[in-house]
Enzyme design. Structure first.
Site, PDB file in Angstrom:
ATOM      1  N   LYS A   1       3.249  -1.359 -10.242  1.00 44.66           N
ATOM      2  CA  LYS A   1       3.770   0.608  -9.841  1.00 44.66           C
ATOM      3  C   LYS A   1       4.335   0.575 -10.059  1.00 44.66           C
ATOM      4  CE  LYS A   1       4.805   0.043  -5.761  1.00 44.66           C
ATOM      5  NZ  LYS A   1       5.900   1.136  -5.308  1.00 44.66           N
TER       6      LYS A   1
ATOM      7  N   GLY B   1       0.531  -0.945   0.089  1.00 41.65           N
ATOM      8  CA  GLY B   1       0.310  -0.222  -0.216  1.00 41.65           C
ATOM      9  C   GLY B   1       0.924   1.083  -0.104  1.00 41.65           C
TER      10      GLY B   1
END
Length: 341
Positions: A192, A137
């Site tokens: 990502k 996260g």
């Protein structure tokens, strides 16, 4: 009160130790580090000399260079060892790792040597009964230490393991959610970094938020497409490990992948950037690995392949833009077979 072990005395290891020490159920946190000077400084000065040295750590944090001592009587093990060093570490020390104690990977990325996820490597090298989870996260280490409110997600195939970690790490400034999509969370943490390079290129080339946000949004769809072929859930990419971490890495000024992209977009070469870079640009080798799999599996991922060709100097800026903006017009959402059932 219980004990948490943290493997790694770097920035994120220190931040995770700091977060765990503020949990109401945790009475002690032991950091395992290899550098004696860092360990001694943590124990004597209550701070890490190499990461925010002026910031005092929690009084319940201690450190050691003895792995057996660090793991003894621990209820949760948080691994903050860099991904590319983790396989060797596990193989060297697997006899010390208790399969009944949750082993939580806090490192993000694909193991380049094998092309495998951390969870796959853990299954191959530790007991088949090993309790395993991954934590991911949007989480810059510095902001955790400064107690800026942060939210992460922990994923484990055993929801009870995820719940234990959630209860053992959450505190007033550090909130942990749970889920079971380990593959999705791990892939999101690796993919990502690729997108952050592209977002940085766009910024460095002088384009605005229209271009940057369009690139990032379309890239999320490609992340999903790639991950679902590996058994991941599409919902993971709408959450903290997906869009959450992607926004942090793409827009955060301290993101190494974004910074690499900005410099590339301004005209520097890959070699020039890497020569002056002090940290690892994880997205660069990951991009090459994913590109090879796209070619092998004939996947439709035009944003990722265009980014790869630009980074490899096969396309200049104008050709890359033309390739994406003048391709055949399509629907925004392309359903999979499962969506249509």
């Amino acid at each position: 009160m219980h004990k948490v072990s943290v493997l790694g005395s770097g920035a994120f290891g220190t931040a995770m130790a700091y977060a765990a020490a503020h949990n109401q159920h945790i009475g002690s946190v032991t950091i395992y580090g290899r550098q004696q000077d860092v360990v001694d400084h943590i124990n004597k000065e209550n701070s890490n000399p190499k990461f925010m040295p002026d910031k005092k750590l929690h009084k319940n944090i201690n450190a050691t260079t003895n792995l057996k001592e660090a793991l003894e009587n621990s209820k949760i093990v948080l691994s903050c060892i860099p991904v590319q060093s983790l396989t060797a570490f596990i193989r060297e020390n697997k006899q010390l790792i208790n399969n009944n104690v949750p082993f939580v990977s806090c490192s993000k990325g694909i193991i380049l040597e094998s092309g495998k996820l951390i969870s796959e490597m853990i299954r191959e090298n530790l007991s088949s009964n090993q309790k395993y989870a991954c934590l991911s996260g949007p989480s810059f280490a510095r902001e955790i230490i400064l107690q800026y409110p942060s939210s992460l997600v922990v994923a484990s195939q055993q929801i009870e393991t995820a719940k234990l970690i959630q209860l053992g790490l959450s505190n007033p400034f550090f909130r942990v959610y749970t889920q079971t999509d380990v593959v999705g969370v791990e892939l999101a943490g690796a993919l990502k970094n690729i997108i952050a390079i592209g977002a940085g290129i766009i910024e460095g080339a002088g384009y605005g938020f229209n271009t940057q946000t369009a690139f990032i949004t379309r890239s999320v769809g490609e992340m999903q497409r790639y991950a679902r072929l590996h058994g991941a859930s599409k919902h993971t990419f709408y959450g903290l490990a997906g869009i959450g971490d992607l926004m942090l890495t793409s827009f955060g000024s301290t993101s190494r992948n974004r910074t690499f992209g900005v410099k590339l977009g301004k005209g520097m070469t890959v070699e020039q950037i890497l020569a002056e870079s002090s940290g690892v640009v994880e997205g660069l080798p990951t991009l090459e690995l994913v590109y090879q799999r796209i070619q092998q599996q004939h996947l439709d991922m035009p944003v990722t392949t265009t980014l790869h060709d630009f980074v490899k100097n096969k396309l200049d800026k104008q050709a890359a833009i033309k390739k994406l903006m003048q391709s055949a017009l399509t629907d925004e959402f392309q359903p999979t077979f499962e969506d249509l059932l």
